[in-house]
Design an enzyme around this catalytic site. Structure first.
Site, PDB file in Angstrom:
ATOM      1  N   GLU A  82      -9.811  -3.239   4.812  1.00 57.48           N
ATOM      2  CA  GLU A  82      -9.510  -2.303   3.731  1.00 57.48           C
ATOM      3  C   GLU A  82      -8.410  -2.854   2.830  1.00 57.48           C
ATOM      4  OE1 GLU A  82     -11.331   0.429   3.106  1.00 57.48           O
ATOM      5  OE2 GLU A  82     -12.567   0.079   4.890  1.00 57.48           O
ATOM      6  N   GLU A 142       0.795  -1.222   0.000  1.00 57.35           N
ATOM      7  CA  GLU A 142       0.000   0.000   0.000  1.00 57.35           C
ATOM      8  C   GLU A 142       0.829   1.274   0.000  1.00 57.35           C
ATOM      9  OE1 GLU A 142      -3.317  -0.019   2.876  1.00 57.35           O
ATOM     10  OE2 GLU A 142      -3.364  -2.178   2.530  1.00 57.35           O
TER      11      GLU A 142
END
Length: 919
Positions: free
Chosen positions: A100, A9
């Site tokens: 997420e 990420e």
DNA sequence: CAGTGAGCGAGCTTCCGCTTGACTT
């Protein structure tokens, strides 16, 4: 050359991991989410815009199917990832292992569409070489249940936010917002203020004595407070309710001292001999605090370094990017094995082995919905750099030092010592038996406190504070050097600060580490809350919004809503519940619970006027507060003092911007009616009339006016005049004011009609007026300088033409491919727009006059054309409008200036365009 | 809430969570 593509990420993480994996791997980042529901109308693709659910981008009637888009600023990044994927022979989705993160992995897969190569899901919880290598060896599959749980969360938040916000636009004020998190955060602040408003202080007294243990004692003088009188405990603050009366639980068990009684006792104790009635010693023990997670870091940085949550996060971000600390958005207090060792070895080096516990300490998460995708926030690396070794300076140094100390301290021994309570008794001259109590604390081994002591929010004593008491035996005689009566008042509950509000939200499982700081930003930006020092004070606007939500969306705004949602999401993630049916329950309701949609559809029941009205000092006080477009104001009401529309006909008074709601008592309100608020700047007396001239901020911006004497004839109105654009309230002089008040100026008489031509300042700027015929002037100064000849010249020209030449287009782009007409960029009332002479299309947020191309303009015009001339013969109006448009030019600029001032006048609240529109 | 005269492209605002630069000064 083929490689394995690993996507994480964060770019900083990608760099580190790239180093661990070495050759054969290319590590890139997604930079967070790569797709999302379209954020605004401009981002919504045309093909869903016309659907009834287009505004939501969720097809609520067909399985709540979301319509995702890649945001504009992510498009180039996606192409970069696609390019890297072309040469890859394997794809590792290595995003965080939480809801997420799983969703990001799925979005990557769905968007990159890798063909004919294996795709693996790789997860790890600490960024060390062995952990990364092990993770690469042991990939798993995508967990689609977890992805569904994330989608449910995302869609629920969208439906909540985008259905409820428009209710506020209609019923309270345009541009407002509501959401699962921000609305509850606002409610907390409002509820706290309501508690403060309802609070009644209780007054109570006690005695403070200074005692003398004698010359031989190790500590001679020590303080003690009265504890009981005739075996009844003396009441203290915690014995009173918020209504200012003794709690039921205290009734009959305590004695409530008032001033006369306390003072009488104090003097009756002047010559009393005291003896030690009891000595009670208890061991004191404190364990170190857990390593930092996001919220505790924000709290401590606020308490110790005075940093706001957002400053803390951006400083931490820089520390993270430069490899000084681990990831700063985390709800975990876990340290990796290597980190524990690093901390322990620093304890040994810096404090010695006696400060090191035999076994490493571990910290279980106290956060109920913790997702634990990361470690605690700690110094990065397998050995910790001391702050001095980092070379950091300023805020970064101080924040690093805080993190470092906290981490090291978390692996140190408990602090131990003793706390002692001594009771002293004696008889007052008036006969009562009076007992005093003294408590002391002595820390014999400081342990972790040597490295780190947590701050306090409200001046409570900190963990390392010590009070020494003398060694006294029971029965020992002690004299009182002084006894004084001491008055106290109970205090209302303190307002939230950023740090305490964030803590409260976390305790209630509301919000996530990545959002705490921005939640504060949202409620500040909306004007729901403002800061007074560090305290968060709710604006009256927030009272209005929260009342509406409480009355019409009670379930959605309940403090438990998010926690309940989290439980449901866990069920979905575990495959025990279904995304669609849970969303349907929320949106359409079930048999006994109304869904969000029903509530929104019943909007008509909401009376906006009532919702914005709050009685001051009880319903019958005759004064109410109303939340208006320009901020809160007071209004007098009488039972029959309303006109047919229910409008109160009473007097009005402004409420100052920075007056907290709990200070707006009835007395204060009456005072405001007497001395209207709004800073009045006295400029002196008028040389001709002798009247006081003052400058004020009004609803149309700053202006000057004169104060009429109290005995002025009824119906006489004071002269007023708006300040010129070049003037400001800070700098305006009496001369300027006198000049402004002299307007309108008679320029002269029109020789033809004999009518006076006057020059005056108006809503659209300076202008000339002759009867009903008016002409704008170019500058405000002309109001004073223009001659009759010049004025007549202006009148000699037809109205439109005078200004047409002054308004050229900002840019010419060439001919529109469809209409063949020339396309130009112009500036208008609503901002810049492109037009082909027939259709006008406003530039979007991301467009600029400089950057816009003919292609983009054609695109905007095509979009506009698609909607067609929807409104009452828009085509004709459009044509007519274009012909006259140029004439509007000058005044448009003026108008937008007025808009700005109106905005400023409209308090700190976000009075959007509607404010200016109305005025 | 200070009453101040024309004629005038409407269209958009908003959620929560995951991440960084891109901007300008």
């Amino acid at each position: 050359m083929a490689h394995k593509l690993v996507i994480v990420e964060s770019p900083a993480k990608a760099r580190t991991i790239g180093g661990y994996l070495g050759q054969g791997y290319v590590v890139e980042s997604s930079i967070g989410h790569i797709r999302d529901l379209p954020q605004s109308a401009a981002d919504t693709p045309a093909k869903i815009k016309d659907k009834p659910w287009g505004r939501l981008a969720v097809d609520v009637d067909n399985g709540f199917e979301p319509f995702y888009v890649v945001p504009r600023d992510k498009k180039s990044h996606i192409s970069k990832l696609k390019t890297l994927l072309k040469d890859a022979d394997e794809l590792y989705l290595a995003t965080d292992e939480d809801r997420e993160g799983e969703a990001i992995a799925w979005h990557l897969l769905d968007e990159l569409k890798p063909k004919n190569i294996p795709v693996r899901r790789m997860v790890f919880h600490e960024i060390t070489k062995p952990a990364i290598l092990a993770a690469a060896e042991n990939p798993r599959e995508l967990d689609m249940d977890l992805v569904e749980a994330q989608e449910a969360r995302r869609i629920l938040d969208r439906l909540y936010g985008y259905e409820v916000s428009p209710v506020l636009w209609k019923k309270v004020m345009s541009g407002l917002s509501a959401g699962r998190v921000q609305s509850v955060a606002t409610r907390l602040v409002v509820d706290r203020e309501k508690e403060r408003m309802a609070f009644k202080a209780a007054s109570y007294w006690d005695l403070e004595g200074s005692f003398d243990a004698g010359s031989g004692a190790d500590v001679r003088m020590f303080p003690a407070k009265v504890y009981s009188v005739d075996e009844l405990r003396v009441a203290r603050g915690s014995d009173f309710t918020d209504a200012g009366v003794l709690k039921d639980s205290a009734a009959g068990k305590v004695v409530h001292l008032d001033r006369p009684r306390a003072e009488a006792l104090a003097s009756a104790l002047a010559d009393t001999r005291f003896d030690v009635r009891s000595v009670e010693a208890k061991p004191y023990r404190r364990s170190p605090y857990a390593p930092f997670r996001t919220t505790t870091l924000q709290q401590e940085a606020s308490r110790k370094l005075g940093m706001s949550a957002s400053v803390t996060m951006s400083v931490a971000q820089r520390l993270y990017e430069n490899g000084f600390i681990t990831y700063m958005r985390t709800d975990s207090t876990t340290l990796s094995g290597g980190a524990v060792e690093a901390a322990r070895s620093q304890v040994r080096e810096l404090y010695g082995a006696e400060y090191l516990p035999d076994a490493p300490r571990t910290y279980a998460s106290k956060v109920k919905n913790a997702q634990e995708a990361h470690e605690a926030i700690r110094p990065a690396g397998e050995t910790f750099r001391t702050p001095g070794q980092t070379g950091l300076t300023g805020e970064q140094f101080r924040l690093y030092e805080l993190i470092w100390m906290r981490t090291v301290a978390s692996q140190m021994k408990d602090a131990t010592g003793q706390s002692v309570t001594i009771r002293l008794g004696g008889a007052a001259a008036t006969g009562e038996d009076v007992v005093f109590s003294a408590t002391g604390r002595v820390i014999t081994f400081h342990g972790f406190l040597k490295a780190y002591v947590e701050g306090t929010d409200d001046g409570k004593r900190s963990d390392d504070s010590e009070t020494r008491l003398p060694q006294l035996a029971e029965g020992a005689a002690v004299t009182a050097a002084s006894v004084t009566a001491d008055g106290h008042e109970t205090k209302p509950p303190a307002r939230y600060t950023e740090a305490t509000l964030i803590k409260e939200l976390e305790d209630r499982e509301i919000g996530r580490p990545s959002t705490y700081a921005s939640i504060i930003g949202t409620i500040l930006n909306r004007g729901y809350v403002y800061k007074k020092g560090t305290a968060l004070v709710p604006a009256w606007l927030a009272f209005s919004v929260i009342r509406l939500l409480e009355e019409h969306f009670p379930r959605q705004i309940s403090y438990e809503f998010t926690a309940v949602m989290e439980d449901v999401l866990d069920e979905i993630a575990g495959g025990r519940a279904d995304r669609n049916s849970e969303l349907a329950k929320f949106y359409f309701g079930t048999g006994d619970v109304e869904g969000l949609k029903t509530l929104v559809d019943e909007l008509g029941d909401i009376d906006a006027r009532d919702n914005a009205t709050f009685p001051i000092g009880g319903a019958d006080s005759g004064i109410q507060l109303r939340v208006g477009r320009y901020g809160p104001y007071l209004e007098t009401v009488s039972k029959d003092g309303e006109d047919d529309d229910g409008n109160a006909t009473g007097k009005r008074a402004n409420v100052p911007d920075d007056l907290p709601p709990d200070e707006l008592t009835l007395a204060k309100a009456e005072e405001l009616f007497k001395n209207p608020a709004g800073e009045e700047i006295e400029l002196g007396s008028h040389p001709d009339t002798g009247l006081q001239v003052v400058a004020k901020n009004g609803r149309f911006g700053p202006y000057v006016t004169e104060l009429l004497p109290d005995d002025a004839k009824k119906g006489t109105k004071p002269r007023t005049g708006s300040l010129f654009k070049s003037m400001s309230l800070d700098t305006i002089s009496l001369e300027d004011a006198v000049k402004l008040l002299s307007l309108p100026r008679v320029v002269g008489a029109d020789p033809e009609s004999g009518d006076d031509i006057t020059a005056q300042n108006g809503r659209y700027g300076p202008y000339l007026k002759k009867g009903t015929d008016s002409r704008s002037l170019a500058s405000e100064d002309q109001l004073f300088t223009i001659t009759l000849d010049e004025a007549l010249k202006i009148y000699a020209q037809p109205k439109q033409r005078g200004r047409a030449a002054a308004a050229p287009p900002l840019k010419e782009l060439g001919n529109d491919p469809v209409s063949g007409q020339p396309v130009v960029v112009k500036s208008g009332r609503f901002g810049e727009y492109v037009t082909d002479g027939e259709y006008n299309a406003t530039l979007r947020k991301d467009d600029s006059v400089e950057a816009i191309t003919l292609e983009r303009a054609a695109e905007l015009l095509a979009e506009r054309r698609e909607r067609g001339p929807a409104k009452k013969g828009a085509k004709k109006t459009a044509k007519k409008a274009t012909a006259k448009k140029a004439t509007a030019k000058k005044s448009t600029a003026k108008k937008s200036a007025a808009k700005t001032t109106a905005k400023k006048a409209a308090k700190k609240s976000t009075a959007k365009t509607s404010a200016a529109k109305k005025s």
